[in-house]
Motif scaffolding. Sequence first.
Motif, PDB file in Angstrom:
ATOM      1  N   LYS A 158       4.248 -12.269 -34.704  1.00  0.00           N
ATOM      2  CA  LYS A 158       5.805 -11.745 -34.239  1.00  0.00           C
ATOM      3  C   LYS A 158       6.297 -12.438 -33.220  1.00  0.00           C
ATOM      4  O   LYS A 158       7.600 -12.696 -33.123  1.00  0.00           O
ATOM      5  CB  LYS A 158       5.603 -10.252 -34.337  1.00  0.00           C
ATOM      6  CG  LYS A 158       6.978  -9.602 -34.342  1.00  0.00           C
ATOM      7  CD  LYS A 158       6.934  -7.984 -34.114  1.00  0.00           C
ATOM      8  CE  LYS A 158       6.517  -7.334 -35.543  1.00  0.00           C
ATOM      9  NZ  LYS A 158       6.534  -5.741 -35.757  1.00  0.00           N
ATOM     10  N   GLY A 159       5.657 -12.298 -31.955  1.00  0.00           N
ATOM     11  CA  GLY A 159       5.905 -13.024 -30.596  1.00  0.00           C
ATOM     12  C   GLY A 159       6.433 -14.271 -30.878  1.00  0.00           C
ATOM     13  O   GLY A 159       7.460 -14.869 -30.162  1.00  0.00           O
ATOM     14  N   GLU A 160       5.699 -15.258 -31.707  1.00  0.00           N
ATOM     15  CA  GLU A 160       6.292 -16.579 -31.845  1.00  0.00           C
ATOM     16  C   GLU A 160       7.390 -16.589 -32.648  1.00  0.00           C
ATOM     17  O   GLU A 160       8.315 -17.347 -32.258  1.00  0.00           O
ATOM     18  CB  GLU A 160       4.837 -17.288 -32.542  1.00  0.00           C
ATOM     19  CG  GLU A 160       3.813 -17.566 -31.880  1.00  0.00           C
ATOM     20  CD  GLU A 160       2.761 -18.196 -32.622  1.00  0.00           C
ATOM     21  OE1 GLU A 160       1.740 -18.805 -32.175  1.00  0.00           O
ATOM     22  OE2 GLU A 160       2.669 -17.800 -33.911  1.00  0.00           O
ATOM     23  N   ALA A 161       7.396 -15.764 -33.597  1.00  0.00           N
ATOM     24  CA  ALA A 161       8.669 -15.779 -34.588  1.00  0.00           C
ATOM     25  C   ALA A 161      10.023 -15.224 -33.919  1.00  0.00           C
ATOM     26  O   ALA A 161      11.015 -15.934 -34.178  1.00  0.00           O
ATOM     27  CB  ALA A 161       8.469 -14.869 -35.974  1.00  0.00           C
ATOM     28  N   GLN A 162       9.796 -14.377 -33.063  1.00  0.00           N
ATOM     29  CA  GLN A 162      11.032 -13.746 -32.165  1.00  0.00           C
ATOM     30  C   GLN A 162      11.771 -14.923 -31.240  1.00  0.00           C
ATOM     31  O   GLN A 162      12.777 -15.009 -31.125  1.00  0.00           O
ATOM     32  CB  GLN A 162      10.537 -12.816 -31.234  1.00  0.00           C
ATOM     33  CG  GLN A 162      10.189 -11.537 -31.927  1.00  0.00           C
ATOM     34  CD  GLN A 162       9.639 -10.453 -31.159  1.00  0.00           C
ATOM     35  OE1 GLN A 162       9.466 -10.835 -29.776  1.00  0.00           O
ATOM     36  NE2 GLN A 162       9.720  -9.080 -31.564  1.00  0.00           N
ATOM     37  N   LEU A 163      11.087 -16.346 -31.129  1.00  0.00           N
ATOM     38  CA  LEU A 163      11.710 -17.296 -30.378  1.00  0.00           C
ATOM     39  C   LEU A 163      12.590 -17.808 -31.141  1.00  0.00           C
ATOM     40  O   LEU A 163      13.520 -18.777 -30.748  1.00  0.00           O
ATOM     41  CB  LEU A 163      10.703 -18.341 -29.826  1.00  0.00           C
ATOM     42  CG  LEU A 163       9.949 -17.593 -28.838  1.00  0.00           C
ATOM     43  CD1 LEU A 163       8.849 -18.710 -28.314  1.00  0.00           C
ATOM     44  CD2 LEU A 163      10.689 -17.387 -27.523  1.00  0.00           C
ATOM     45  N   LEU A 164      12.480 -18.110 -32.559  1.00  0.00           N
ATOM     46  CA  LEU A 164      13.310 -18.670 -33.442  1.00  0.00           C
ATOM     47  C   LEU A 164      14.568 -17.820 -33.683  1.00  0.00           C
ATOM     48  O   LEU A 164      14.592 -16.547 -34.245  1.00  0.00           O
ATOM     49  CB  LEU A 164      12.498 -18.760 -34.674  1.00  0.00           C
ATOM     50  CG  LEU A 164      11.617 -19.758 -34.841  1.00  0.00           C
ATOM     51  CD1 LEU A 164      10.820 -19.859 -36.227  1.00  0.00           C
ATOM     52  CD2 LEU A 164      11.961 -21.221 -34.587  1.00  0.00           C
ATOM     53  N   ARG A 165      15.801 -18.660 -33.926  1.00  0.00           N
ATOM     54  CA  ARG A 165      16.970 -18.171 -34.106  1.00  0.00           C
ATOM     55  C   ARG A 165      17.307 -18.867 -35.580  1.00  0.00           C
ATOM     56  O   ARG A 165      17.226 -19.891 -35.715  1.00  0.00           O
ATOM     57  CB  ARG A 165      18.115 -18.442 -32.986  1.00  0.00           C
ATOM     58  CG  ARG A 165      18.066 -17.983 -31.754  1.00  0.00           C
ATOM     59  CD  ARG A 165      17.791 -16.587 -31.478  1.00  0.00           C
ATOM     60  NE  ARG A 165      18.169 -15.506 -32.248  1.00  0.00           N
ATOM     61  CZ  ARG A 165      17.392 -14.344 -32.508  1.00  0.00           C
ATOM     62  NH1 ARG A 165      16.359 -14.150 -32.108  1.00  0.00           N
ATOM     63  NH2 ARG A 165      18.008 -13.550 -33.485  1.00  0.00           N
ATOM     64  N   VAL A 166      17.559 -17.992 -36.567  1.00  0.00           N
ATOM     65  CA  VAL A 166      17.739 -18.575 -37.796  1.00  0.00           C
ATOM     66  C   VAL A 166      18.957 -17.990 -38.446  1.00  0.00           C
ATOM     67  O   VAL A 166      19.545 -16.801 -38.030  1.00  0.00           O
ATOM     68  CB  VAL A 166      16.512 -18.054 -38.886  1.00  0.00           C
ATOM     69  CG1 VAL A 166      15.407 -18.468 -38.229  1.00  0.00           C
ATOM     70  CG2 VAL A 166      16.392 -16.687 -38.959  1.00  0.00           C
ATOM     71  N   GLU A 167      19.474 -18.344 -39.557  1.00  0.00           N
ATOM     72  CA  GLU A 167      20.614 -17.851 -40.457  1.00  0.00           C
ATOM     73  C   GLU A 167      20.049 -17.814 -41.754  1.00  0.00           C
ATOM     74  O   GLU A 167      19.093 -18.911 -42.304  1.00  0.00           O
ATOM     75  CB  GLU A 167      21.708 -18.909 -40.183  1.00  0.00           C
ATOM     76  CG  GLU A 167      21.656 -20.276 -40.978  1.00  0.00           C
ATOM     77  CD  GLU A 167      22.973 -20.756 -40.689  1.00  0.00           C
ATOM     78  OE1 GLU A 167      23.775 -20.711 -39.835  1.00  0.00           O
ATOM     79  OE2 GLU A 167      23.240 -21.856 -41.480  1.00  0.00           O
ATOM     80  N   ARG A 168      20.640 -16.785 -42.485  1.00  0.00           N
ATOM     81  CA  ARG A 168      20.241 -16.845 -43.730  1.00  0.00           C
ATOM     82  C   ARG A 168      20.975 -17.478 -44.722  1.00  0.00           C
ATOM     83  O   ARG A 168      22.222 -17.996 -44.388  1.00  0.00           O
ATOM     84  CB  ARG A 168      20.572 -15.380 -44.153  1.00  0.00           C
ATOM     85  CG  ARG A 168      20.131 -14.827 -45.691  1.00  0.00           C
ATOM     86  CD  ARG A 168      20.389 -13.406 -46.082  1.00  0.00           C
ATOM     87  NE  ARG A 168      19.277 -12.629 -45.467  1.00  0.00           N
ATOM     88  CZ  ARG A 168      19.603 -11.615 -44.543  1.00  0.00           C
ATOM     89  NH1 ARG A 168      20.872 -11.187 -44.105  1.00  0.00           N
ATOM     90  NH2 ARG A 168      18.649 -11.075 -43.866  1.00  0.00           N
ATOM     91  N   LEU A 169      20.213 -18.294 -45.700  1.00  0.00           N
ATOM     92  CA  LEU A 169      20.961 -19.152 -46.762  1.00  0.00           C
ATOM     93  C   LEU A 169      20.986 -18.566 -48.090  1.00  0.00           C
ATOM     94  O   LEU A 169      20.545 -17.476 -48.527  1.00  0.00           O
ATOM     95  CB  LEU A 169      19.994 -20.366 -46.916  1.00  0.00           C
ATOM     96  CG  LEU A 169      19.815 -21.414 -45.654  1.00  0.00           C
ATOM     97  CD1 LEU A 169      18.777 -22.526 -46.100  1.00  0.00           C
ATOM     98  CD2 LEU A 169      21.270 -21.873 -45.108  1.00  0.00           C
TER      99      LEU A 169
END
Length: 75
Positions: free
Chosen positions: A64-75
């Motif tokens: 979860k901590g690693e994933a929180q660094l990613l900014r994403v957009e839904r496709l």
Amino acid sequence: MGLGDLTVGERGKVVGLERGDRSYREKLLSMGLTPGTEFSIVRQAPLGDPVEINVRGYAVSLRKGEAQLLRVERL
């Protein structure tokens, strides 16, 4: 939006990385999670940690901590 906002089966695209622990950022970049990279959510643990994504043809599990660094957009 963060990676945790997507559910299993959804697809997304990396739009950037948050400031944070430099070693995590470098780890994510070395795993191919660079801006513009598309991925899909394969599975997620019951409490959301870890999450498995398919990126560039291989599976990656992120805490979860690693994933929180990613900014994403839904496709």
